[in-house]
Write a protein that holds these residues in place. Structure first.
Motif, PDB file in Angstrom:
ATOM      1  N   MET A   1     -51.546  71.641 -41.982  1.00  0.00           N
ATOM      2  CA  MET A   1     -51.237  71.455 -43.396  1.00  0.00           C
ATOM      3  C   MET A   1     -50.321  70.264 -43.634  1.00  0.00           C
ATOM      4  N   TYR A   2     -49.550  69.877 -42.628  1.00  0.00           N
ATOM      5  CA  TYR A   2     -48.660  68.736 -42.829  1.00  0.00           C
ATOM      6  C   TYR A   2     -49.434  67.427 -42.964  1.00  0.00           C
ATOM      7  N   LYS A   3     -50.711  67.422 -42.592  1.00  0.00           N
ATOM      8  CA  LYS A   3     -51.534  66.216 -42.735  1.00  0.00           C
ATOM      9  C   LYS A   3     -52.102  66.064 -44.141  1.00  0.00           C
ATOM     10  N   ASN A   4     -52.034  67.120 -44.918  1.00  0.00           N
ATOM     11  CA  ASN A   4     -52.557  67.080 -46.282  1.00  0.00           C
ATOM     12  C   ASN A   4     -51.498  66.475 -47.195  1.00  0.00           C
ATOM     13  N   LEU A   5     -51.806  65.340 -47.811  1.00  0.00           N
ATOM     14  CA  LEU A   5     -50.839  64.653 -48.671  1.00  0.00           C
ATOM     15  C   LEU A   5     -50.476  65.455 -49.906  1.00  0.00           C
ATOM     16  N   MET A   6     -51.324  66.424 -50.275  1.00  0.00           N
ATOM     17  CA  MET A   6     -51.019  67.245 -51.435  1.00  0.00           C
ATOM     18  C   MET A   6     -49.813  68.151 -51.197  1.00  0.00           C
ATOM     19  N   ASN A   7     -49.402  68.292 -49.940  1.00  0.00           N
ATOM     20  CA  ASN A   7     -48.249  69.132 -49.612  1.00  0.00           C
ATOM     21  C   ASN A   7     -46.940  68.342 -49.564  1.00  0.00           C
ATOM     22  N   TRP A   8     -47.002  67.052 -49.886  1.00  0.00           N
ATOM     23  CA  TRP A   8     -45.818  66.206 -49.795  1.00  0.00           C
ATOM     24  C   TRP A   8     -45.446  65.658 -51.171  1.00  0.00           C
ATOM     25  N   SER A   9     -44.148  65.523 -51.395  1.00  0.00           N
ATOM     26  CA  SER A   9     -43.628  64.899 -52.609  1.00  0.00           C
ATOM     27  C   SER A   9     -42.558  63.896 -52.197  1.00  0.00           C
ATOM     28  N   CYS A  10     -42.480  62.800 -52.932  1.00  0.00           N
ATOM     29  CA  CYS A  10     -41.446  61.809 -52.662  1.00  0.00           C
ATOM     30  C   CYS A  10     -40.917  61.273 -53.987  1.00  0.00           C
ATOM     31  N   ALA A  11     -39.673  60.851 -53.979  1.00  0.00           N
ATOM     32  CA  ALA A  11     -39.042  60.380 -55.211  1.00  0.00           C
ATOM     33  C   ALA A  11     -38.006  59.333 -54.872  1.00  0.00           C
ATOM     34  N   ILE A  12     -37.753  58.468 -55.851  1.00  0.00           N
ATOM     35  CA  ILE A  12     -36.721  57.461 -55.735  1.00  0.00           C
ATOM     36  C   ILE A  12     -35.988  57.388 -57.069  1.00  0.00           C
ATOM     37  N   GLY A  13     -34.678  57.255 -57.018  1.00  0.00           N
ATOM     38  CA  GLY A  13     -33.887  57.233 -58.239  1.00  0.00           C
ATOM     39  C   GLY A  13     -32.807  56.178 -58.172  1.00  0.00           C
ATOM     40  N   TYR A  14     -32.459  55.653 -59.349  1.00  0.00           N
ATOM     41  CA  TYR A  14     -31.394  54.670 -59.473  1.00  0.00           C
ATOM     42  C   TYR A  14     -30.465  55.134 -60.573  1.00  0.00           C
ATOM     43  N   GLY A  15     -29.175  55.223 -60.275  1.00  0.00           N
ATOM     44  CA  GLY A  15     -28.227  55.742 -61.250  1.00  0.00           C
ATOM     45  C   GLY A  15     -27.045  54.823 -61.435  1.00  0.00           C
ATOM     46  N   VAL A  16     -26.652  54.636 -62.695  1.00  0.00           N
ATOM     47  CA  VAL A  16     -25.483  53.844 -63.048  1.00  0.00           C
ATOM     48  C   VAL A  16     -24.549  54.737 -63.841  1.00  0.00           C
ATOM     49  N   GLY A  17     -23.274  54.737 -63.504  1.00  0.00           N
ATOM     50  CA  GLY A  17     -22.314  55.560 -64.218  1.00  0.00           C
ATOM     51  C   GLY A  17     -21.688  56.572 -63.296  1.00  0.00           C
ATOM     52  N   SER A  18     -20.630  57.195 -63.773  1.00  0.00           N
ATOM     53  CA  SER A  18     -19.902  58.169 -62.966  1.00  0.00           C
ATOM     54  C   SER A  18     -20.447  59.559 -63.198  1.00  0.00           C
ATOM     55  N   GLY A  19     -19.828  60.533 -62.542  1.00  0.00           N
ATOM     56  CA  GLY A  19     -20.213  61.918 -62.731  1.00  0.00           C
ATOM     57  C   GLY A  19     -19.555  62.570 -63.913  1.00  0.00           C
ATOM     58  N   SER A  20     -18.803  61.816 -64.707  1.00  0.00           N
ATOM     59  CA  SER A  20     -18.101  62.388 -65.848  1.00  0.00           C
ATOM     60  C   SER A  20     -18.969  62.353 -67.088  1.00  0.00           C
ATOM     61  N   PRO A  21     -18.983  63.406 -67.898  1.00  0.00           N
ATOM     62  CA  PRO A  21     -19.755  63.390 -69.137  1.00  0.00           C
ATOM     63  C   PRO A  21     -19.148  62.479 -70.190  1.00  0.00           C
ATOM     64  N   LEU A  22     -17.898  62.034 -69.984  1.00  0.00           N
ATOM     65  CA  LEU A  22     -17.244  61.148 -70.939  1.00  0.00           C
ATOM     66  C   LEU A  22     -17.566  59.685 -70.678  1.00  0.00           C
TER      67      LEU A  22
ATOM     68  N   PRO B   1     -45.992  73.469 -47.979  1.00  0.00           N
ATOM     69  CA  PRO B   1     -47.383  73.702 -47.579  1.00  0.00           C
ATOM     70  C   PRO B   1     -48.116  74.679 -48.487  1.00  0.00           C
ATOM     71  N   HIS B   2     -48.720  74.157 -49.536  1.00  0.00           N
ATOM     72  CA  HIS B   2     -49.497  74.994 -50.447  1.00  0.00           C
ATOM     73  C   HIS B   2     -51.004  74.769 -50.322  1.00  0.00           C
ATOM     74  N   TYR B   3     -51.402  73.692 -49.673  1.00  0.00           N
ATOM     75  CA  TYR B   3     -52.819  73.362 -49.600  1.00  0.00           C
ATOM     76  C   TYR B   3     -53.242  73.258 -48.140  1.00  0.00           C
ATOM     77  N   GLY B   4     -54.369  73.861 -47.822  1.00  0.00           N
ATOM     78  CA  GLY B   4     -54.860  73.866 -46.454  1.00  0.00           C
ATOM     79  C   GLY B   4     -55.668  72.632 -46.130  1.00  0.00           C
ATOM     80  N   SER B   5     -56.045  72.510 -44.866  1.00  0.00           N
ATOM     81  CA  SER B   5     -56.885  71.404 -44.408  1.00  0.00           C
ATOM     82  C   SER B   5     -57.909  71.943 -43.416  1.00  0.00           C
ATOM     83  N   LYS B   6     -58.923  71.160 -43.168  1.00  0.00           N
ATOM     84  CA  LYS B   6     -60.018  71.635 -42.328  1.00  0.00           C
ATOM     85  C   LYS B   6     -59.567  71.926 -40.905  1.00  0.00           C
ATOM     86  N   ASP B   7     -58.669  71.111 -40.375  1.00  0.00           N
ATOM     87  CA  ASP B   7     -58.216  71.330 -38.996  1.00  0.00           C
ATOM     88  C   ASP B   7     -57.014  72.249 -38.918  1.00  0.00           C
ATOM     89  N   GLY B   8     -56.566  72.783 -40.046  1.00  0.00           N
ATOM     90  CA  GLY B   8     -55.464  73.727 -40.046  1.00  0.00           C
ATOM     91  C   GLY B   8     -54.093  73.096 -40.058  1.00  0.00           C
TER      92      GLY B   8
END
Length: 409
Positions: A210-231, A201-208
Motif C-alpha cells: 500500500m505504500y506504493k500507492n500514491l493515493m495513500n500519501w499527502s504532502c504540504a508546504i507552507g510559508y508563514g510571516v508573523g509571530s504567534g501572537s493574535p495581536l 493506508p486507505h487504498y490497496g494495490s495489486k501487489d499488496g
C-alpha cells in the motif's frame, strides 16, 4: 477626601478587546493529532471557515464549565439536531469530562466521552514530555454498538517534536493486512518555510504494497510571516496535495481614544489532479472565500462565499462568568436554490479573557496608574500584552495552549 477630589484623571488609552475564542478548543487536544493535521494553517482555516457557521435548519448548544475549587477538571456538553425534529431524525448529545494533571501543561491529560451515537463511551489520553520532546497518546472506544473497522478497536501513537522537526506514527491494536502503520508523518521547518509528508493506508494495490500507492500519501508546504501572537498581523500560505481530497467605539468611556478590531481573511481552493470518474453531483474543483470581523469584545460578523453555497453568521458574546455566546447563521445552497437558518448557544468558563488596555502608542509609560481608570475593568489575570511585548516576542501573557514554545513545532 482631598486625594479623592484632586485625583488625576485616567490617561487616554487604546482598547484591545479579548478575542472571541482564543485559544481554539482544538488546541487543547492537538497532541492527539498528527502534527500534519494541525500545521500549514489548518487550525486557523478551520476556525475561519467552520466556527459559528451552523448548518441550515440545525441548532447546536454547548456548555463548557470548570469548577472553581478544582481547575484540573472540566466538562464540555453538546446537543445538536434539526430545528424541525422528525421521529426518524436523531438529536445528538455528547458529554466530555477532562482531567489534566498540571493546569499549566495542556498536553498531558485524560478525557472520557459519553455519547448517544456509535461510540457510546470513549477514553482518550495523552502524555508529552517537552524536556525530551517525546510523547505518547491513545484513543480507546470502550463501548460501541458495532465494531466494523480496525479503528473501532482504538489507536495508539508515538511522537517526537522539537523547534524545527516533528515526526511520529499511529497504529491500531488489531490492524488489518497492510494497515501498519495506521498513519505516519514527518515535518520539518526551515526559517519561515515548513514542509511535511503524511502516509495513511486507505487504498490497496495489486501487489499488496500500500505504500506504493500514491493515493495513500499527502504532502504540504507552507510559508508563514508573523509571530504567534493574535495581536500581531500575520500572513500564511499553504499548498497541499492530499490523498482523496474533496474538493472608534461609541460604547466605551471618554478616555478610550481608539479600539483594536480583528479582521481575518482566507481563500481556499480544492481541485482534483487525477482523471478518476466522479459523480455528476461532485464538482471537479471548488473554492470558497471567507472573512470575519470582530468589532469589539461583544460582536463578531463572519461570511463565506463559494459556488456551492454561501453563508453569513452573526455572533454576540457576553463576558460574564460563565460567558454566554449566541450566534445565528443563514445559508444559501446554490445547487438546489434553497436557503435556511441555524443557530447556536454556548456557555463556558474554560478560557479566561484578557481584557487589555494601553495608551495610544501601545506602550504603558506609567504602569502604576493602571488603577486610575474609573469604573473600567482594566484587565483580568496577567499584565496586558503591549506592542513592545509583541515585537520582543514576550508571549508570557498568551494562553498556554497557543504559546509559541521553543521546543514544539
Amino acid at each position: 477626601m482631598g486625594n479623592w477630589i484632586n485625583k488625576e484623571p485616567p490617561p487616554p488609552m487604546v482598547l484591545v478587546p479579548p478575542l472571541f475564542d482564543f485559544p481554539p478548543l482544538a488546541a487543547r487536544t492537538r497532541m492527539l493529532e498528527s502534527s500534519y493535521n494541525v500545521l500549514f494553517g489548518k487550525l486557523a482555516m478551520k476556525c475561519l471557515f467552520e466556527d459559528y457557521f451552523e448548518e441550515a435548519r440545525q441548532f447546536s448548544t454547548r456548555i463548557m464549565l470548570k469548577p472553581i475549587d478544582d481547575p484540573h477538571v472540566d466538562l464540555v456538553a453538546t446537543i445538536s439536531g434539526p430545528l424541525d425534529h422528525k421521529p426518524e431524525e436523531k438529536i445528538i448529545g455528547n458529554a466530555l469530562f477532562r482531567w489534566q494533571s498540571d493546569i499549566d501543561d495542556p498536553h498531558t491529560f485524560m478525557d472520557l466521552l459519553v455519547s448517544n451515537c456509535d461510540r457510546i463511551l470513549q477514553l482518550r489520553s495523552s502524555a508529552y514530555y517537552s524536556k525530551y520532546g517525546v510523547g505518547a497518546f491513545g484513543i480507546f472506544p470502550l463501548l460501541m454498538k458495532k465494531r466494523v473497522s480496525s479503528d473501532d478497536y482504538g489507536v495508539l501513537g508515538l511522537r517526537y517534536g522539537s523547534a524545527n522537526l516533528s515526526f511520529g506514527a499511529t497504529i491500531v491494536p488489531f490492524p488489518l493486512k497492510d494497515e501498519f502503520p495506521k498513519s505516519a508523518w514527518f515535518i520539518s521547518k526551515m526559517g519561515r518555510l515548513t514542509a511535511g509528508i503524511q502516509y495513511e493506508p486507505h487504498y490497496g494495490s495489486k501487489d499488496g504494497a500500500m505504500y506504493k500507492n500514491l493515493m495513500n500519501w499527502s504532502c504540504a508546504i507552507g510559508y508563514g510571516v508573523g509571530s504567534g501572537s493574535p495581536l500581531s498581523p500575520s500572513f500564511n500560505f499553504g499548498l497541499e496535495l492530499a490523498k482523496s481530497s474533496q474538493v472608534k467605539n461609541p460604547f466605551e468611556e471618554d478616555e478610550i481614544v481608539g479600539i483594536t478590531n480583528y479582521i481575518d481573511f482566507g481563500f481556499e481552493l480544492r481541485t482534483r489532479v487525477d482523471d478518476a470518474n466522479t459523480s455528476n453531483n461532485i464538482p471537479e474543483s471548488t473554492f470558497q472565500v471567507a472573512a470575519s470581523w470582530q468589532a469589539n469584545k461583544n460582536f463578531l460578523l463572519k461570511g463565506k462565499v463559494g459556488p456551492l453555497s454561501s453563508s453569513l453568521s452573526l455572533a454576540f458574546k457576553s463576558w460574564w462568568k460563565p460567558s454566554f455566546t449566541f450566534n445565528i447563521s443563514a445559508t444559501r445552497d446554490h445547487i438546489v436554490g434553497k436557503s435556511g437558518f441555524g443557530f447556536g448557544i454556548r456557555a463556558e468558563n474554560l478560557r479566561e479573557a484578557s481584557y487589555q488596555r494601553a495608551d495610544p502608542n501601545f506602550v504603558m509609560l506609567t504602569p502604576n496608574k493602571e488603577h486610575q481608570a474609573e469604573g473600567i475593568v482594566w484587565k483580568i489575570g496577567k499584565r496586558p500584552l503591549l506592542e513592545s511585548d509583541v515585537n520582543s516576542e514576550n508571549f508570557d501573557g498568551l494562553p498556554k495552549e497557543m504559546r509559541p514554545y521553543e521546543k514544539i513545532l
